[in-house]
Design an enzyme around this catalytic site. Structure first.
Site, mmCIF file in Angstrom:
data_model
loop_
_atom_site.group_PDB
_atom_site.id
_atom_site.type_symbol
_atom_site.label_atom_id
_atom_site.label_comp_id
_atom_site.label_asym_id
_atom_site.label_seq_id
_atom_site.Cartn_x
_atom_site.Cartn_y
_atom_site.Cartn_z
ATOM 1 N N GLU A 67 46.440 -7.344 -19.734
ATOM 2 C CA GLU A 67 46.307 -7.429 -21.197
ATOM 3 C C GLU A 67 47.653 -7.929 -21.704
ATOM 4 O OE1 GLU A 67 45.472 -3.708 -23.310
ATOM 5 O OE2 GLU A 67 46.589 -4.518 -25.013
ATOM 6 N N ARG B 37 52.088 -9.564 -29.451
ATOM 7 C CA ARG B 37 53.154 -9.107 -30.338
ATOM 8 C C ARG B 37 54.460 -9.868 -30.115
ATOM 9 N NH1 ARG B 37 53.486 -3.040 -27.847
ATOM 10 N NH2 ARG B 37 51.250 -3.370 -27.837
ATOM 11 N N LYS C 274 39.033 1.673 -27.198
ATOM 12 C CA LYS C 274 40.390 2.116 -26.902
ATOM 13 C C LYS C 274 40.634 3.409 -27.680
ATOM 14 C CE LYS C 274 45.176 0.508 -27.354
ATOM 15 N NZ LYS C 274 46.088 -0.623 -27.205
HETATM 16 C C1 3PG Z 1 51.125 -0.338 -26.390
HETATM 17 O O1 3PG Z 1 50.522 -0.713 -27.377
HETATM 18 O O2 3PG Z 1 52.309 -0.602 -26.180
HETATM 19 C C2 3PG Z 1 50.318 0.375 -25.383
HETATM 20 O O3 3PG Z 1 49.556 1.329 -25.984
HETATM 21 C C3 3PG Z 1 51.105 0.896 -24.251
HETATM 22 O O4 3PG Z 1 51.606 2.150 -24.497
HETATM 23 P P1 3PG Z 1 52.617 2.753 -23.463
HETATM 24 O O5 3PG Z 1 53.840 1.846 -23.463
HETATM 25 O O6 3PG Z 1 52.923 4.132 -23.977
HETATM 26 O O7 3PG Z 1 51.952 2.765 -22.107
#
Ligand code: 3PG
Length: 215
Positions: free
Chosen positions: A43, A47, A130
């Site tokens: 994924e 961002r 999710k």
């Molecule tokens: C995110 O949006 O960064 C994800 O949810 C990952 O979260 P994490 O870094 O706590 O695994």
């Protein structure tokens, strides 16, 4: 691959690696590192400005399932689909994003953590959601409780998950997979430390399999 197959494939691996890339050239070696660790899924979040280009670079990698993360708008759905993403993950629930995903043939995996959000997602025809940010939104206890009225819904908890707690999530019958970034640390990507990523990934896969989940 039909979108139903993409959803099945996504959850079959039990873990969805959440990747933040600063340099699109890191995409191909990162994908190889994930595959070498036994996790042929990525994924790639939108961002960073590198996200779309990274998706484009690895979308046609054989055996790799590539999606877009942090998808917040219809325009991003279109851009992700054009780049070759097969699924779109969003932190929250947006009707327009979900509907556009359906129009372009991408699996939508939006976030929902309250009963109201889950109910709206059901109305939109979704059954896999999710659950973000998992550790803040009530963790395994909250997901278990939602399983009462929403027995048909499967969750992919993400946010604050790692080796110490993924077993508690995967043990729940209504958890299809967990998402997280712990096997793809941003500094390891930046430094090109692909061996570390493969090792963390292999450990994550082993831990998920040890949780005894059979999707
Ligand atoms: C995110 O949006 O960064 C994800 O949810 C990952 O979260 P994490 O870094 O706590 O695994």
């Amino acid at each position: 691959m039909a979108s139903g197959d993409v959803a099945t494939e996504l959850t079959r691996h039990l873990i969805v690696p959440v990747v933040v890339l600063d340099n699109p050239d890191a995409a191909a070696p990162l994908a190889r590192a994930l595959q070498a660790g036994g996790l042929p899924v990525a994924e790639i979040t939108l961002r960073t400005p590198a996200g779309l280009s990274a998706i484009r670079q690895i979308a046609s990698t054989p055996g790799l399932l590539v999606g877009a993360g942090s998808v917040l708008s219809v325009e991003q759905v279109d851009a992700a689909a054009a780049a070759g993403a097969r699924f779109a993950v969003s932190p929250g629930l947006s009707r327009s994003v979900v509907e556009r995903c359906r129009e372009v043939g991408m699996v939508a995996l939006p976030g929902a953590v309250t009963a109201t959000e889950v109910q709206v997602a059901l109305e939109l025809g979704l059954d896999t959601l999710k659950f973000f940010p998992a550790s803040i939104a009530g963790g395994p206890a909250a997901i278990k409780a939602l399983g009462g009225p929403f027995g048909q819904v499967k969750f992919v908890p993400t946010g604050g998950i790692g080796p110490a707690n993924l077993g508690a999530y995967l043990a729940l019958p209504n958890v299809a997979a967990v998402g997280g970034s712990w096997m793809v640390p941003r500094d390891a990507i930046r430094d090109g430390d692909w061996g570390r990523i493969t090792e963390l990934t292999a450990d994550a896969v082993a831990a998920a399999q040890a949780a005894g989940k059979d999707n």
